[in-house]
Design an enzyme around this catalytic site. Structure first.
Site, PDB file in Angstrom:
ATOM      1  N   TYR A 152       1.009  -1.207  -0.083  1.00  0.00           N
ATOM      2  CA  TYR A 152       0.038  -0.010   0.059  1.00  0.00           C
ATOM      3  C   TYR A 152       0.657   1.410   0.138  1.00  0.00           C
ATOM      4  CZ  TYR A 152      -2.944   3.635   2.466  1.00  0.00           C
ATOM      5  OH  TYR A 152      -3.670   4.605   2.665  1.00  0.00           O
ATOM      6  N   ASP A 237      -1.512  -5.966   9.410  1.00  0.00           N
ATOM      7  CA  ASP A 237      -2.369  -5.037   9.190  1.00  0.00           C
ATOM      8  C   ASP A 237      -3.433  -5.854   8.515  1.00  0.00           C
ATOM      9  OD1 ASP A 237      -4.383  -3.536   7.412  1.00  0.00           O
ATOM     10  OD2 ASP A 237      -2.635  -2.046   7.235  1.00  0.00           O
ATOM     11  N   ILE A 239      -6.850  -4.847   8.321  1.00  0.00           N
ATOM     12  CA  ILE A 239      -8.231  -3.641   7.938  1.00  0.00           C
ATOM     13  C   ILE A 239      -8.976  -4.347   7.203  1.00  0.00           C
ATOM     14  CG2 ILE A 239      -6.866  -1.873   8.865  1.00  0.00           C
ATOM     15  CD1 ILE A 239      -6.750  -1.101   5.888  1.00  0.00           C
ATOM     16  N   LYS A 276     -12.575   0.080   6.189  1.00  0.00           N
ATOM     17  CA  LYS A 276     -12.867  -0.892   5.283  1.00  0.00           C
ATOM     18  C   LYS A 276     -14.029  -1.960   5.411  1.00  0.00           C
ATOM     19  CE  LYS A 276      -9.299   0.984   3.479  1.00  0.00           C
ATOM     20  NZ  LYS A 276      -9.383   2.112   2.401  1.00  0.00           N
TER      21      LYS A 276
END
Lengths: 495, 495
Positions: A152, A237, A239, A276
């Protein structure tokens, strides 16, 4: 106001070194969208935003819940009596009912196979703030975290900019479906050592942004072994944990460490968010969930810089404590995401465009390698400009994700309605077909030229004529050479 | 979870160096309150929180507005149709209507004598986040900002902790009502130079926290001249702008630079918030308003770490655009604050306790110098422990504000209802009277002893008996020596 940066001695290095990373095509695409945003009625020829990983498919369920629960808000006649108590609450621990609800939701999203301790829930300003907080806690300026590529683009801002921490790539490749290999990990670690850079951790996104894939148990266990061997941290992560499409099962690091009693839990940290899975990026709910007591304590002190509005905490505490709503929402969201994912990837397949197999995230990883004139990042950018200027879709080029191979693009599919999705697909199809026609015309003309012996243009020469630098950047031919691999499968498919 | 910090090599220096500043009596007081919080019904003998600068006097007006405006919220049946649009909005510019409303409110609070440009409104996570953002923009690690003392203890965390920036005191003294003098400024600046520390700016709070005073035009102009001469920044924390009591007029730096065309505006930055003037600390609305385009641009990029929840932006946009409400709220709030301020300071004066003359803020600066056994910070701490353990009031000792003289305490008065205020005052009066009685008794007994020649205790010896280290820390006598200046004015007043 958004002026070009100059070197102003009166300001800090952070303010003048462009470390915020916004000079990336990832953000350029957003700007292109911003100057000409698509709107079904008001601007049907505008740029469609497919560079934004937003989950907009279940807002009808949220709205229903809101209407049925007016007392959940301090800004309704039914809830206003609580306004003062919430408006003045600024404890960095957060509202107890909020932490409990978040812990509950995190567990539900992971199929209730693990539980989370509300006292370890630390707030931050979105996942953006959560990542920065973790980086501030774990590493000194100049120290590094390993990150598998592609990753990302926002990480360059979130983890590096104000912390001075470095991100070092662990190179993953398409030959292997971008899986992380032990070899790639060791190579990255050893390279850092050679460069005299202290590695403090490994950062993974699971499910992966941008790949849309998620890790199996075996790989996660290997990663846990690796970071324990090196005595470095593992930041997971998660998410996109709730976006794994129906029928498949997401495995959280929280489950793995239950099964690996040897794992040093002080090294394990989860970043979560409601941007998200719930689709609330505007509410700025980021969570640091660490198994390390020191990190919990320090991150909580840091949360003063990015607390979640108590108005929002209060409302979410109520919403995410409603188990019937939560279970239905998660299930319905997974079904709708799967549907949209399939709708999009199948539509592209019809015009010969493939993608990495995936079943999570709000995006897929589109393979346009064979569409590039050359396997270079320059060609990727040329092609990306065509996509944004001609097809008018903002997809994000792989290089902005530090991908090691040119030709991959991230396509977000959950931030629009069905009608916009169909328009986006139609644009791609039209573009491809139009260029196929042009290609046939060029081929015919070329045959004519050759037949008439009037012109002695070699294929190579024709290529040059058709290359972008000779043509208007707005020409649809700009990316289309006779040697372009685009035509062949289509011709095969239709002829 | 809140474990004692250890030096863990696996974590960063920021995580292990205690730079968050929570080891200050300012925060200790909060903890003391947290373990035994006063409640009118449930815990009437608990600690009353007078260490929290909160404005709770006008929530009836807010609640009325909320009830009359259900469509202002996305969490009402009337407003829910807007839920999706707001929940997904995460642009770091903020909702345009929010920025406009904030600019409008900032102007209204300053008597409409200046206007603010909505395009310069940058969001952050409260004033806490705003200060850190400004520090990150202006100074490199090791560089410094000058700050007149006494100053808000949170600055040590907000501006220094993660930025590595230093805060250097500009020493202000009671002899001068804590005004900033040219000499003090020059002394601090020259000292930094000698210590080889680069000074990047001057940070003021206007109105002052903790003094409750605000600057006159002349002083502000002098400060503008000073920072222009040195070519350093001026950061003006104006988060208490709306608390100046009725009848007086607050002067913003925004007005001064209009009158000083020579001033280099690139050096001027305002920090604002809705935590104090509106009383919404839970909503985390911090604002950086800079006249420097580069700072606006970079601070806006940094606001990704501390955006205001769009749910909150949306509601406040509506509330703060309602001019009739805003004008009435500001005016009523100033009247009620003035009333409470007077009620408290007059009540204290009745028992001989004075304070610095002030007319702003949510607190006043209580003068207990003559109550200390010795003019030392140790005595101040001893006395503070009595206040918190015996009188059960959490007021904040001057040393936590880096005050240069012991004996000053900040007393917050707007975070409670009238009844609690009366109880706090009664406790102080009772305590003072009880000790006066004891003092009389001791005096009498001492006279007896001397008369009877049975005991040869010198005054000095008696002092020792009465000093805290010989007594139970819970004894009301602990702070009361025969030489204590407490008794005399009271005795004078009543005898």
């Amino acid at each position: 106001m958004d002026v070009a940066m100059v070197n102003d001695n009166n300001l800090s290095k952070i303010a003048t070194n462009n470390g915020h990373g916004e000079n990336s095509p990832y953000f350029d695409g957003w700007k292109a969208y911003d100057t000409n945003p698509f709107h079904l009625q008001h601007n049907p020829n505008g740029v469609i935003q497919m560079g934004l990983a937003e989950n907009q498919l279940c807002f009808d369920l949220i709205q229903e819940w809101i209407e049925a629960n007016p007392s959940a808000s301090i800004c309704t006649p039914q809830g206003a009596f609580d306004f003062k108590e919430k408006a003045i609450f600024q404890d960095y621990h957060g509202l107890p009912e909020f932490r409990t609800a978040i812990a509950n939701f995190m567990s539900q999203v992971r199929g209730n196979r693990v539980t989370f301790d509300p006292t370890r829930i630390v707030m931050s300003g979105g996942a953006t703030g959560a990542h920065e907080t973790v980086a501030f806690c774990l590493a000194n300026p100049g120290e590094a975290l390993l990150v598998p590529t592609p990753y990302y683009p926002g990480f360059d801002r979130d983890l590096r900019w104000r912390t001075g921490v470095k991100l070092l790539p662990v190179v993953c490749e398409s030959s292997n479906n971008f899986n992380i290999t032990q070899e790639a990990l060791e190579t990255a670690y050893e390279k850092a050592k050679l460069d005299n850079i202290k590695v403090k951790g490994l950062l993974i996104t699971n499910p992966s942004n941008p790949l849309g894939t998620h890790f199996d148990k075996e790989t996660l266990k290997d990663l846990v072994t690796f970071i324990n061997d090196k005595n470095i941290h593992l930041i997971c992560d998660e998410i996109y944990a709730g976006t794994v499409t129906a029928g498949d099962e997401f495995v959280s690091i929280a489950e793995i460490i239950e099964e690996e009693p040897e794992c040093n839990r002080d090294l394990i940290h989860i970043v979560y968010s409601l941007s998200k899975d719930m689709g609330f990026p505007g509410f700025r709910v980021g969570i640091v969930y660490s198994y390390n007591d020191h990190v919990v304590s320090i991150a909580r002190k840091m949360s003063s810089f990015g607390l979640v509005s108590t108005q929002t905490q209060h409302m979410l505490a109520s919403m995410l404590s409603d188990n019937m709503f939560v279970v239905n929402f998660i299930s319905e969201s997974r079904i709708r995401l799967a549907h949209r994912h399939d709708m999009f990837t199948r539509g592209l397949a019809q015009v010969g465009i493939g993608s990495l197999e995936s079943n999570a995230g709000l995006f897929f990883w589109m393979d346009l390698r064979r569409f590039l004139k050359e396997p270079t990042f320059e060609s990727e950018m040329t092609f990306w400009r065509i996509i944004i200027n001609e097809i008018k879709l903002n997809v994000s080029p792989g290089q902005s994700f530090h991908c090691s191979e040119p030709g991959w693009f991230r396509v977000c599919f959950a931030n629009m309605d069905d009608e916009t999705t169909m328009i986006a697909l139609r644009r791609i199809k039209t573009f491809v077909l139009k260029n196929k026609m042009l290609e046939v015309k060029i081929k015919t003309q070329k045959q004519c030229w050759q037949n008439n012996q009037h012109l002695k243009l070699s294929s190579r020469r024709l290529d040059e004529i058709l290359t972008p630098h000779r043509m208007s950047p707005h020409s649809p031919l700009a990316w289309m050479s006779p040697h372009s691999p685009l035509a062949s499968p289509l011709v095969r498919a239709q002829n």
